[in-house]
Design a protein around this motif. Structure first.
Motif, PDB file in Angstrom:
ATOM      1  N   CYS A 193      24.252  68.722 -55.275  1.00 43.59           N
ATOM      2  CA  CYS A 193      24.103  69.422 -54.005  1.00 43.59           C
ATOM      3  C   CYS A 193      22.760  69.059 -53.365  1.00 43.59           C
ATOM      4  O   CYS A 193      21.739  68.998 -54.042  1.00 43.59           O
ATOM      5  CB  CYS A 193      24.182  70.933 -54.221  1.00 43.59           C
TER       6      CYS A 193
ATOM      7  N   TRP B 162      33.688  70.986 -52.204  1.00 41.80           N
ATOM      8  CA  TRP B 162      32.388  70.492 -51.762  1.00 41.80           C
ATOM      9  C   TRP B 162      32.496  70.029 -50.324  1.00 41.80           C
ATOM     10  O   TRP B 162      33.567  69.643 -49.856  1.00 41.80           O
ATOM     11  CB  TRP B 162      31.928  69.352 -52.666  1.00 41.80           C
TER      12      TRP B 162
ATOM     13  N   CYS C  48      27.425  71.934 -52.351  1.00 47.43           N
ATOM     14  CA  CYS C  48      28.345  72.654 -53.222  1.00 47.43           C
ATOM     15  C   CYS C  48      29.055  73.746 -52.418  1.00 47.43           C
ATOM     16  O   CYS C  48      28.628  74.090 -51.317  1.00 47.43           O
ATOM     17  CB  CYS C  48      27.591  73.243 -54.416  1.00 47.43           C
TER      18      CYS C  48
END
Length: 59
Positions: free
Chosen positions: A14, A42, A52
């Protein structure tokens, strides 16, 4: 985003500061791994950044 390949397992991190979420995806290419990550919730942007499910940017 940090993307690394070990055989055909891609680790996608992320891009939100201080987030340590990662997903591992088995795929033949980086672009396929990003597509598969999107199927897992995602959010991947055209510039290659990924977020994320908890840190999805507002659309």
């Amino acid at each position: 985003m940090s993307v690394t390949s070990g055989a055909t397992i891609w680790a996608i991190s992320c891009d939100r500061p201080c987030c340590t979420s990662q997903i591992a995806v088995a795929a033949a290419s980086c672009s396929q791994a990003l597509i598969d990550a999107e199927h897992e919730g995602w959010h991947v942007l055209a510039d290659g950044t990924a977020y994320c499910p908890t840190h999805r940017p507002r659309e």
